[in-house]
Design a protein around this motif. Structure first.
Motif, PDB file in Angstrom:
ATOM      1  N   SER A  42       0.639   6.746   0.991  1.00  0.00           N
ATOM      2  CA  SER A  42      -0.237   6.442   2.117  1.00  0.00           C
ATOM      3  C   SER A  42      -1.300   5.426   1.695  1.00  0.00           C
ATOM      4  O   SER A  42      -1.357   5.000   0.537  1.00  0.00           O
ATOM      5  N   GLN A 100      -4.979  -5.402   5.502  1.00  0.00           N
ATOM      6  CA  GLN A 100      -3.713  -6.134   5.376  1.00  0.00           C
ATOM      7  C   GLN A 100      -3.764  -7.117   4.210  1.00  0.00           C
ATOM      8  O   GLN A 100      -2.828  -7.200   3.408  1.00  0.00           O
ATOM      9  N   ASN A 125       6.122   1.267  -0.350  1.00  0.00           N
ATOM     10  CA  ASN A 125       5.619   1.699   0.948  1.00  0.00           C
ATOM     11  C   ASN A 125       4.765   0.647   1.644  1.00  0.00           C
ATOM     12  O   ASN A 125       4.581   0.706   2.867  1.00  0.00           O
ATOM     13  N   TYR A 160       5.823  -1.134   4.914  1.00  0.00           N
ATOM     14  CA  TYR A 160       5.716  -0.274   6.097  1.00  0.00           C
ATOM     15  C   TYR A 160       4.295  -0.295   6.644  1.00  0.00           C
ATOM     16  O   TYR A 160       4.074  -0.439   7.861  1.00  0.00           O
ATOM     17  N   TRP A 161       3.306  -0.160   5.770  1.00  0.00           N
ATOM     18  CA  TRP A 161       1.918  -0.113   6.222  1.00  0.00           C
ATOM     19  C   TRP A 161       1.470  -1.474   6.767  1.00  0.00           C
ATOM     20  O   TRP A 161       0.679  -1.521   7.726  1.00  0.00           O
ATOM     21  N   ARG A 185       3.400  -3.527   8.406  1.00  0.00           N
ATOM     22  CA  ARG A 185       3.956  -3.573   9.777  1.00  0.00           C
ATOM     23  C   ARG A 185       3.127  -2.691  10.708  1.00  0.00           C
ATOM     24  O   ARG A 185       2.825  -3.065  11.853  1.00  0.00           O
ATOM     25  N   HIS A 186       2.760  -1.515  10.229  1.00  0.00           N
ATOM     26  CA  HIS A 186       1.978  -0.579  11.029  1.00  0.00           C
ATOM     27  C   HIS A 186       0.629  -1.173  11.422  1.00  0.00           C
ATOM     28  O   HIS A 186       0.188  -1.073  12.571  1.00  0.00           O
ATOM     29  N   ASP A 237       0.830  -3.856  14.202  1.00  0.00           N
ATOM     30  CA  ASP A 237       1.225  -3.465  15.572  1.00  0.00           C
ATOM     31  C   ASP A 237       0.049  -3.591  16.553  1.00  0.00           C
ATOM     32  O   ASP A 237      -1.101  -3.359  16.171  1.00  0.00           O
TER      33      ASP A 237
END
Length: 201
Positions: free
Chosen positions: A145, A160, A191, A194-195, A197-198, A201
């Motif tokens: 995470s 980011q 990971n 993924y973060w 991209r999250h 959003d």
């Protein structure tokens, strides 16, 4: 370089407080809520308090430990105001940063080199404290995470950029997060896309 690391989760948020021992010196990293008694039992020669960032659950015991040991508090300069102003109104005992560390600054304390690698996003000053091949990474990276970016003073765009910076880091340090178990940077690099991209959003 050989270091010894002790860890104990503190307070309702189980915030990891670390003691890093090197060459007879003890460095106290992120002393949170009710950390004082554990620290007193665990240190022999405390020389500094190191904050990864300014959130209350990482700095709560700064003031009392400074009073007991008369040692300096190092904090990333972007978060020093949080130590004094209690911006989340948690009743945090106020403390004052003695050394405001600049982004990506290297600090030498006797024979130990500390690098405060700046990874803002969770907070303006959020930093990883790099000691040898260890990262004390506060609330930047956790096992599986990342730190939240929905708090006051958080910045998703900065997070980011920080994650992109971490992806490019060439080594594989052991990660000692502010909450939860240890990891490694290589594990968390899997990971990070993924973060990213999250956050996009």
């Amino acid at each position: 370089m050989s270091i010894e690391i002790k860890k104990c989760p503190m307070g309702a948020y189980q915030t990891n407080c670390y003691i890093v021992r090197h060459n007879g010196m003890d460095f106290i990293v992120d002393p949170g809520v009710n950390a004082v008694e554990w620290v007193k039992k665990s240190v022999r020669n405390p020389v500094a308090i190191l904050n990864t960032h300014g959130h209350f659950d990482h700095v709560w015991s700064n003031a009392e430990l400074k009073k007991i040991y008369d040692i300096p508090i190092y904090c990333p300069e972007g978060d020093c105001f949080m130590l004094e102003e209690d911006p989340f109104a948690q009743g945090t005992p106020p403390s004052r940063c003695d050394i405001a560390v600049k982004p990506d600054e290297t600090i030498n304390i006797d024979s130990l080199e500390l690098r405060f690698l700046h990874f803002p996003g969770h907070t303006p000053g959020s930093s990883v404290i790099e000691i040898d091949d260890h990262w004390f990474c506060g609330d930047f990276l956790f096992k599986d995470s990342i730190g939240r970016v929905d708090f006051p003073y958080s910045d998703p765009a900065a997070m980011q950029a920080s994650l992109q910076k971490a992806l490019k880091y060439p080594k594989n340090p052991i990660l000692h997060p502010g909450h939860g178990p240890d990891s490694t940077l290589e594990e968390e690099k899997r990971n990070i896309p993924y973060w990213l991209r999250h956050l996009g959003d």
